[in-house]
Design a protein around this motif. Structure first.
Motif, PDB file in Angstrom:
ATOM      1  N   LEU A 109       0.827  -1.208   0.000  1.00  0.00           N
ATOM      2  CA  LEU A 109       0.000   0.000   0.000  1.00  0.00           C
ATOM      3  C   LEU A 109       0.863   1.259   0.000  1.00  0.00           C
ATOM      4  O   LEU A 109       0.610   2.194  -0.780  1.00  0.00           O
ATOM      5  CB  LEU A 109      -0.921  -0.014   1.214  1.00  0.00           C
ATOM      6  CG  LEU A 109      -1.878   1.165   1.367  1.00  0.00           C
ATOM      7  CD1 LEU A 109      -2.887   1.172   0.233  1.00  0.00           C
ATOM      8  CD2 LEU A 109      -2.603   1.090   2.710  1.00  0.00           C
ATOM      9  N   VAL A 110       1.868   1.304   0.850  1.00  0.00           N
ATOM     10  CA  VAL A 110       2.726   2.485   0.911  1.00  0.00           C
ATOM     11  C   VAL A 110       3.473   2.680  -0.409  1.00  0.00           C
ATOM     12  O   VAL A 110       3.568   3.804  -0.940  1.00  0.00           O
ATOM     13  CB  VAL A 110       3.717   2.357   2.088  1.00  0.00           C
ATOM     14  CG1 VAL A 110       4.756   3.465   2.038  1.00  0.00           C
ATOM     15  CG2 VAL A 110       2.967   2.394   3.413  1.00  0.00           C
ATOM     16  N   THR A 111       3.991   1.586  -0.976  1.00  0.00           N
ATOM     17  CA  THR A 111       4.706   1.688  -2.250  1.00  0.00           C
ATOM     18  C   THR A 111       3.783   2.187  -3.360  1.00  0.00           C
ATOM     19  O   THR A 111       4.136   3.083  -4.139  1.00  0.00           O
ATOM     20  CB  THR A 111       5.283   0.311  -2.637  1.00  0.00           C
ATOM     21  OG1 THR A 111       6.072  -0.189  -1.553  1.00  0.00           O
ATOM     22  CG2 THR A 111       6.133   0.418  -3.871  1.00  0.00           C
ATOM     23  N   GLY A 112       2.585   1.625  -3.440  1.00  0.00           N
ATOM     24  CA  GLY A 112       1.646   2.058  -4.466  1.00  0.00           C
ATOM     25  C   GLY A 112       1.186   3.483  -4.274  1.00  0.00           C
ATOM     26  O   GLY A 112       1.014   4.234  -5.241  1.00  0.00           O
ATOM     27  N   LEU A 113       0.991   3.897  -3.016  1.00  0.00           N
ATOM     28  CA  LEU A 113       0.575   5.277  -2.743  1.00  0.00           C
ATOM     29  C   LEU A 113       1.658   6.266  -3.183  1.00  0.00           C
ATOM     30  O   LEU A 113       1.355   7.285  -3.820  1.00  0.00           O
ATOM     31  CB  LEU A 113       0.302   5.452  -1.250  1.00  0.00           C
ATOM     32  CG  LEU A 113      -1.052   4.999  -0.721  1.00  0.00           C
ATOM     33  CD1 LEU A 113      -1.114   5.210   0.777  1.00  0.00           C
ATOM     34  CD2 LEU A 113      -2.155   5.771  -1.414  1.00  0.00           C
ATOM     35  N   LEU A 114       2.894   5.979  -2.825  1.00  0.00           N
ATOM     36  CA  LEU A 114       3.978   6.887  -3.202  1.00  0.00           C
ATOM     37  C   LEU A 114       4.122   6.957  -4.718  1.00  0.00           C
ATOM     38  O   LEU A 114       4.227   8.062  -5.294  1.00  0.00           O
ATOM     39  CB  LEU A 114       5.290   6.423  -2.562  1.00  0.00           C
ATOM     40  CG  LEU A 114       5.389   6.582  -1.041  1.00  0.00           C
ATOM     41  CD1 LEU A 114       6.693   5.996  -0.530  1.00  0.00           C
ATOM     42  CD2 LEU A 114       5.280   8.055  -0.656  1.00  0.00           C
ATOM     43  N   ALA A 115       4.111   5.801  -5.376  1.00  0.00           N
ATOM     44  CA  ALA A 115       4.277   5.797  -6.836  1.00  0.00           C
ATOM     45  C   ALA A 115       3.115   6.520  -7.522  1.00  0.00           C
ATOM     46  O   ALA A 115       3.326   7.341  -8.423  1.00  0.00           O
ATOM     47  CB  ALA A 115       4.380   4.352  -7.333  1.00  0.00           C
TER      48      ALA A 115
END
Length: 295
Positions: A109-115
């Motif tokens: 979730l954090v990776t997808g949110l940042l990207a």
């Protein structure tokens, strides 16, 4: 008994002030109140509580399971499921599986949110970014990310990385699309006012653009959370050695429907809790939008 009526002395009578009302006004108001009270009583009398149907469903489920009409290897009874949930909770299996699944979905979730956030701002604020980055992203968006599971297994094996990457891809696209559209749709009048007042690029971004896109970003986050949990369920069904998906797959091999239902209920509770957290953030940071709600 006879009552004798005498004629009053009209000349000496004191004038009594009289308030003239429109004909039918009082009658209409009283009639409206009577109709409203009747309607309320009728509504309360006719509408059963919302939990009643759920209670009847659970009781019916329990009765059919206890009497053998619904075999236990097809679907366990609610009492058995509750006992199994308590057993898994006390022996630590559920806690361990929950920790593994939360770790996967959290990192993805954090990776997808940042990207998604970085790419959405890049393509929304820059013509070069829109021309060069948006076309391949739009092409990738049309691919169902769950269909990439076979390729990810071939490329990355069956470890944690393909599961986290799959969740990150599922989260990234709703964030990217909503943020890109929101940045492009910022009110031009606000941008002109910022330019007239001499705000630089960073202050315009911080004080005009970001507040304008916060609401669509939070809506996209709710969509992304739902996709993240769905992707977690699918990815954990493929060669997982730990987590809620592994618990469910292991129970499937032994026809333990009670454990399967416990895992599904935990997934549902996690989804509801995460959605509630985002909705609380909306009420906290977007309280100024409450006046736009239609009553």
């Amino acid at each position: 008994m006879t009552t004798i009526l005498t004629r009053p002395d009209v000349a000496s009578a004191t004038p009594i002030p009289v308030t003239v009302r429109p004909r039918g006004a009082a009658t209409s108001s009283s009639a409206d109140q009577v109709v409203r009270r009747h309607r309320d009583r009728h509504r309360h009398r006719m509408a059963p509580p919302r939990w009643l149907s759920l209670l009847v469903l659970v009781l019916g489920w329990q009765v059919t399971g206890s009497t053998g009409l619904l075999p236990g290897d097809v679907l366990a009874t609610p009492a058995t499921i509750a006992a199994t949930a308590w057993q898994l909770l006390t022996n630590g299996q559920l806690i361990d599986a929950l920790g593994v699944s939360l770790g996967r979905v959290g990192i993805g979730l954090v990776t997808g949110l940042l990207a998604g956030t970085v790419l959405g701002l890049l393509t929304g604020l820059s013509r070069w970014g829109d021309a060069l980055v948006d076309p391949p992203l739009q092409a990738l968006r049309t691919l169902p990310h769950l269909g990439l599971v076979p390729l990810f297994i071939l490329w990355f094996g069956i470890g944690e990385f393909p599961k986290v990457l799959l969740i990150a891809l599922g989260v990234m696209f709703p964030i990217y699309l909503n943020l890109h559209s929101a940045v492009r749709g910022v009110d031009r009048a606000l941008l002109e006012v910022a330019a007239v007042n001499g705000l630089g690029r960073w202050r315009t971004l911080r004080e005009v653009i970001l507040p304008s896109v916060t609401a669509p970003w939070l809506v996209a986050l709710r969509q992304a959370l739902a996709i993240a949990w769905l992707t977690l369920i699918v990815s954990e069904q493929v060669n997982a050695s730990a987590g809620l998906g592994y618990l469910i797959n292991n129970a499937r091999d032994f026809l333990q429907t009670d454990v399967i239902v416990v895992g599904l209920v935990v997934y549902a509770v996690l989804g509801l809790v995460s959605d509630g957290i985002v909705r609380g953030a909306e009420h906290r940071f977007l309280a100024w939008r409450a006046g736009t709600v239609l009553r």
